[in-house]
Enzyme design. Sequence first.
Site, PDB file in Angstrom:
ATOM      1  CG  ASN A   1      77.995  30.515 109.697  1.00  0.00           C
ATOM      2  OD1 ASN A   1      79.122  30.343 109.219  1.00  0.00           O
ATOM      3  ND2 ASN A   1      77.115  29.543 109.808  1.00  0.00           N
TER       4      ASN A   1
ATOM      5  NE  ARG B   1      80.904  27.151 110.943  1.00  0.00           N
ATOM      6  CZ  ARG B   1      81.040  26.668 109.726  1.00  0.00           C
ATOM      7  NH1 ARG B   1      80.687  27.385 108.682  1.00  0.00           N
ATOM      8  NH2 ARG B   1      81.523  25.464 109.541  1.00  0.00           N
TER       9      ARG B   1
ATOM     10  CG  HIS C   1      80.243  21.054 109.390  1.00  0.00           C
ATOM     11  ND1 HIS C   1      80.378  20.177 108.340  1.00  0.00           N
ATOM     12  CD2 HIS C   1      80.313  22.287 108.861  1.00  0.00           C
ATOM     13  CE1 HIS C   1      80.532  20.846 107.214  1.00  0.00           C
ATOM     14  NE2 HIS C   1      80.495  22.149 107.506  1.00  0.00           N
TER      15      HIS C   1
ATOM     16  N   GLY D   1      75.968  20.315 103.463  1.00  0.00           N
ATOM     17  CA  GLY D   1      75.809  21.668 102.925  1.00  0.00           C
ATOM     18  C   GLY D   1      76.790  21.818 101.784  1.00  0.00           C
TER      19      GLY D   1
ATOM     20  NE  ARG E   1      85.543  22.563 101.765  1.00  0.00           N
ATOM     21  CZ  ARG E   1      84.909  22.743 102.913  1.00  0.00           C
ATOM     22  NH1 ARG E   1      85.263  22.065 103.975  1.00  0.00           N
ATOM     23  NH2 ARG E   1      83.903  23.577 103.000  1.00  0.00           N
TER      24      ARG E   1
ATOM     25  N   GLY F   1      71.942  22.539 103.975  1.00  0.00           N
ATOM     26  CA  GLY F   1      71.269  22.897 102.721  1.00  0.00           C
ATOM     27  C   GLY F   1      70.835  21.720 101.868  1.00  0.00           C
TER      28      GLY F   1
ATOM     29  CD  GLU G   1      76.276  25.378 111.453  1.00  0.00           C
ATOM     30  OE1 GLU G   1      75.660  25.691 110.415  1.00  0.00           O
ATOM     31  OE2 GLU G   1      77.463  25.042 111.456  1.00  0.00           O
TER      32      GLU G   1
HETATM   33  P1  ADP Z   1      77.301  26.146 103.645  1.00  0.00           P
HETATM   34  O1  ADP Z   1      76.848  26.715 104.971  1.00  0.00           O
HETATM   35  O2  ADP Z   1      78.361  25.101 103.757  1.00  0.00           O
HETATM   36  O3  ADP Z   1      77.588  27.164 102.579  1.00  0.00           O
HETATM   37  P2  ADP Z   1      74.537  25.310 103.321  1.00  0.00           P
HETATM   38  O4  ADP Z   1      74.158  24.411 104.455  1.00  0.00           O
HETATM   39  O5  ADP Z   1      73.979  26.675 103.303  1.00  0.00           O
HETATM   40  O6  ADP Z   1      76.101  25.298 103.098  1.00  0.00           O
HETATM   41  O7  ADP Z   1      74.102  24.546 101.986  1.00  0.00           O
HETATM   42  C1  ADP Z   1      74.398  25.050 100.751  1.00  0.00           C
HETATM   43  C2  ADP Z   1      74.075  23.949  99.760  1.00  0.00           C
HETATM   44  O8  ADP Z   1      72.699  23.578  99.911  1.00  0.00           O
HETATM   45  C3  ADP Z   1      74.290  24.368  98.319  1.00  0.00           C
HETATM   46  O9  ADP Z   1      75.181  23.478  97.699  1.00  0.00           O
HETATM   47  C4  ADP Z   1      72.900  24.220  97.692  1.00  0.00           C
HETATM   48  O10 ADP Z   1      72.976  23.579  96.489  1.00  0.00           O
HETATM   49  C5  ADP Z   1      72.153  23.300  98.636  1.00  0.00           C
HETATM   50  N1  ADP Z   1      70.719  23.587  98.616  1.00  0.00           N
HETATM   51  C6  ADP Z   1      70.098  24.672  99.112  1.00  0.00           C
HETATM   52  N2  ADP Z   1      68.758  24.593  98.841  1.00  0.00           N
HETATM   53  C7  ADP Z   1      68.560  23.454  98.164  1.00  0.00           C
HETATM   54  C8  ADP Z   1      67.407  22.798  97.593  1.00  0.00           C
HETATM   55  N3  ADP Z   1      66.192  23.337  97.673  1.00  0.00           N
HETATM   56  N4  ADP Z   1      67.596  21.619  96.974  1.00  0.00           N
HETATM   57  C9  ADP Z   1      68.816  21.070  96.862  1.00  0.00           C
HETATM   58  N5  ADP Z   1      69.928  21.635  97.374  1.00  0.00           N
HETATM   59  C10 ADP Z   1      69.815  22.799  98.022  1.00  0.00           C
END
Ligand code: ADP
Length: 398
Positions: free
Chosen positions: A9, A91, A180, A210, A241, A330, A384
């Site tokens: 991914n 992905r 997504h 995320g 974005r 996230g 995913e």
């Molecule tokens: P992507 O796959 O789009 O890169 P993710 O689903 O991995 O995104 O999420 C990344 C986001 O999750 C980041 O912006 C990060 O700040 C947030 N994140 C990860 N862990 C935490 C946490 N413990 N508390 C708040 N935000 C978090």
Amino acid sequence: MSATVLVINSGSSSLKCQLVEPDSGESRADSIIERIGEDSALAGLTIGDLEVRRDGTAIPDHEAALRTVFDMLDEAGAHVESVGLVAVGHRAVHGGRQFYAPTLVTDELIARMKELAPLAPLHNPPGVLGMEVARRMLPDLPHVAVFDTAFFHNLPAAAANYAIDREVAERWHIRRYGFHGTSHRYVSEQAAVFLDRPYESLNQIVLHLGNGASASAIAGGRAVDTSMGLTPMEGLVMGTRSGDVDPGIIMYLCRTAGMGVEDIDTMLNRQSGVRGLGGENDFRKLRARIESGDADAQLAYDVYIHRLRKYVGAYLAVLGRADVISFTAGVGENDAAVRRDALAGLTGLGIEIDEELNTARGKGARCISVKGSPVTVLVVPTNEELAIARAAAELVIG
Ligand code: ADP
């Protein structure tokens, strides 16, 4: 040895790889590389109790990131050739009108994905790079692209069409594709499993928050609306974005600020969202800034939450009635304050979060709404990788 799929991914700033057994759903190895392209990357691989880390050095691009993953696998004694791989699942973000079902990766597919890069400039190039590197390193395995758009390919026409000149839209294949989708489908299916209710009986809203962020409305198992559109820029405020903007802004900047298309693209894709407003796209750091009294960070958060609430309201109206709202990804899985603020004051609409449940930590799907409230609110970890592994295995071995 059970069949295993290597799932790759390649995200905007991260590369996630997993060795997944599609039958059992077990993840045998899990690797995340974050902060690709920054001065100091975080690179880790977990296999059972063993953790390998390669933090602190710069990982300049996704090719270097994938090589690091394979190196860490070697270091952990799990050479990719000896783990029973049957396929590599990738992905894939934008497949245009032609590709949405799981598809074998061929030179032709890669060429088409490259042509589609302008539609997903943050995702298709790293995604294609991941495919090319992995095909070079594992040439004897079938590689399967699993598209983000699949779940949304049959959105109702009223949700899929933009109200723009019809001929232009048809000639240039402009419609709302949605992204997504693998996550929205997986999370909504898991929500039904958690509630022990038939998937087809539920009206759901899924909030995938995320670095990229999107919302979807799902009526009886069919996606009926989603916040991302022709590209993954539309909709919610994201890490970097903008999400929804008045399209007039683009013409205005061209005419009056002398900005070119590339400048505006970079601004809206990479320098906007919570980072554009608050200087930080990692919600953990954004929170720290808010707590230290940073007004810009507070504004970024307020705009993010306001947009999220607007979409929840819109999708309640699209669905007429929602049984369940699920937070995932996230931010959605980890940030209790975002969940609280996104749904605060909606008791009149049947939505009430239990603050104790909301702030409790836990693995797996969990309920965070007040017992007996008409709309069930869940935190559902997305997976995913498992969904991609299953789709890839199904294509390759049936
Ligand atoms: P992507 O796959 O789009 O890169 P993710 O689903 O991995 O995104 O999420 C990344 C986001 O999750 C980041 O912006 C990060 O700040 C947030 N994140 C990860 N862990 C935490 C946490 N413990 N508390 C708040 N935000 C978090």
